[in-house]
Design an enzyme around this catalytic site. Structure first.
Site, short mmCIF file in Angstrom:
data_model
loop_
_atom_site.label_atom_id
_atom_site.label_comp_id
_atom_site.label_asym_id
_atom_site.label_seq_id
_atom_site.Cartn_x
_atom_site.Cartn_y
_atom_site.Cartn_z
N SER A 153 0.80 -1.22 0.00
CA SER A 153 0.00 0.00 0.00
C SER A 153 0.83 1.28 0.00
CB SER A 153 -0.92 0.01 1.22
OG SER A 153 -0.16 0.03 2.42
N LYS A 154 2.16 1.17 0.06
CA LYS A 154 3.01 2.36 0.09
C LYS A 154 3.04 3.02 -1.29
CE LYS A 154 4.21 1.45 4.36
NZ LYS A 154 3.61 2.20 5.47
N PRO A 155 3.54 4.26 -1.36
CA PRO A 155 3.60 4.93 -2.67
C PRO A 155 4.28 4.09 -3.74
CG PRO A 155 3.98 6.53 -0.95
CD PRO A 155 3.89 5.19 -0.26
#
Length: 365
Positions: A185-187
């Site tokens: 879910s991180k950039p």
């Protein structure tokens, strides 16, 4: 049906050819641990961030732990950090026998308040570990100056800020050591756990490369006590497929975040961007009154939300032994009661975002 909070499926559809080809190459050559994609990724990450060294590791938590091990954190040493973050930030200090020393946050950025740091420094202080929360870098200009004055290392917990900049320099290149996470879910996310460590210090880089493979410098020779912190080759392959389009996604995140703020600043406290910063909006987080009621209204409208984070670290049972009572860090405690994160990803189209905005405005009416 609820909207997705983070839409990884659309991203995969956009990059399917590149991702599939990169993963198939690993399946074909069979070097699943420390295969050639890991080194290729490290070289490209170092170039992107603007540092001499990037070290791929198994996750963001390991990145922080290896960084602390590399600076020689010993039992009883203190690390100044924020109470308003995911538990990993304080957890790694405790795992190594250190003591997390919490300092309250700036109410505008939710990052460590530099004005409060010097008062927390003691003879046992070994490092300062700011978190670049939600996707905006902490005030490293001021923090680095304080650290230099007191002979301390600065380790950036940039788990949410990969791609963000401060005065033109990217997250990861702003301190002694920078750490990030590639959680999906991180950039920039892989398809499992992953992380990286960044530094310009050759000696620290060599030490951290050893620490991630059980302290090994050559096969079966271990000068250090390390850990198993390797990045899987398949995860490196996914990241290599995603990296070329990442700058476009960073631009999209900034545009979508700014659009949220333009339409919601009249009804809620929206994110505030510090001078010299860009924001990658790993989370688009605002503050609201009566958060439970607002969440329930949005849920009824099919809008998912999240709270990052409902319990500050000093109030977590794991840190009860520190003896920090309610009221110790009023800004962090207030934020923990009021913050609310909305759906955010680079493929959030205007029509879908308008649906979210309308529902938020209605819930706050």
């Amino acid at each position: 049906m609820s909207l997705p909070f983070i839409d990884l499926k659309t991203q995969y559809r956009h990059l399917k050819g590149e991702i599939d080809a990169r993963m198939q190459a690993v399946l074909d050559h069979g070097q699943f641990i420390m295969g050639p994609e890991v080194l290729e990724l490290e070289e490209k990450l170092a170039e992107y961030v603007g540092v001499r060294h990037a070290i791929g590791v198994c996750d963001g938590t390991a990145a922080l732990q290896i960084a602390l091990m590399a600076i020689g954190l010993a039992p009883g040493d203190e690390v100044i950090t924020t109470p308003f973050t995911f538990i990993a930030t304080g957890e790694v200090v405790a795992l190594l026998g250190g003591k997390p020393v919490f300092v309250d946050i700036d109410p505008d950025t939710y990052n460590l308040d530099p004005a409060l740091i010097e008062a927390a420094i003691t003879p046992r202080t070994r490092a300062i570990m700011p978190v670049s929360l939600y996707g905006q870098c902490a005030d490293f200009d001021t923090i680095n100056a304080i650290a230099q004055k007191h002979g301390l290392a600065v380790i950036e917990d940039g788990a949410q800020s990969f791609g963000a900049t401060r005065h033109g320099r990217r997250s990861g290149a702003l301190s002694t050591i920078g750490c990030t996470s590639f959680f999906p879910s991180k950039p920039l996310g892989c398809y499992g756990d992953g992380g990286a460590i960044f530094t310009d210090d050759d000696a620290l880089a060599a030490r951290m490369r050893q620490l991630r493979v059980h302290g090994q410098d050559t096969r079966y020779h271990h000068p250090l006590t390390g850990m198993n912190g390797r990045l899987d080759t398949l995860q490196a392959a996914v990241l290599l497929a995603k990296l070329p389009s990442f700058p476009e996604e960073v631009e999209a995140r900034a545009r979508i975040g700014a659009r949220y703020s333009a339409y919601l600043e009249e009804v809620a406290r929206v994110p505030r961007l510090a001078e010299g910063n860009t924001h990658v909006y790993a989370q688009y987080t605002l503050e609201v009154d009566d958060r439970t009621r607002v969440q329930q209204a949005l849920q009824a409208a099919g809008i998912p939300t999240a709270v990052h984070y409902p319990i500050p670290l000093h109030r977590q049972p794991a840190f009860a032994h520190l003896g920090l009572e309610e009221g110790a860090f009023p800004v962090a405690e207030s934020a923990s009661r009021r913050v609310l994160s909305l759906p955010m990803h680079p493929f959030l189209d205007a029509a879908t975002q308008d649906t979210v905005i309308a529902a938020v405005r209605q819930a706050l009416a």
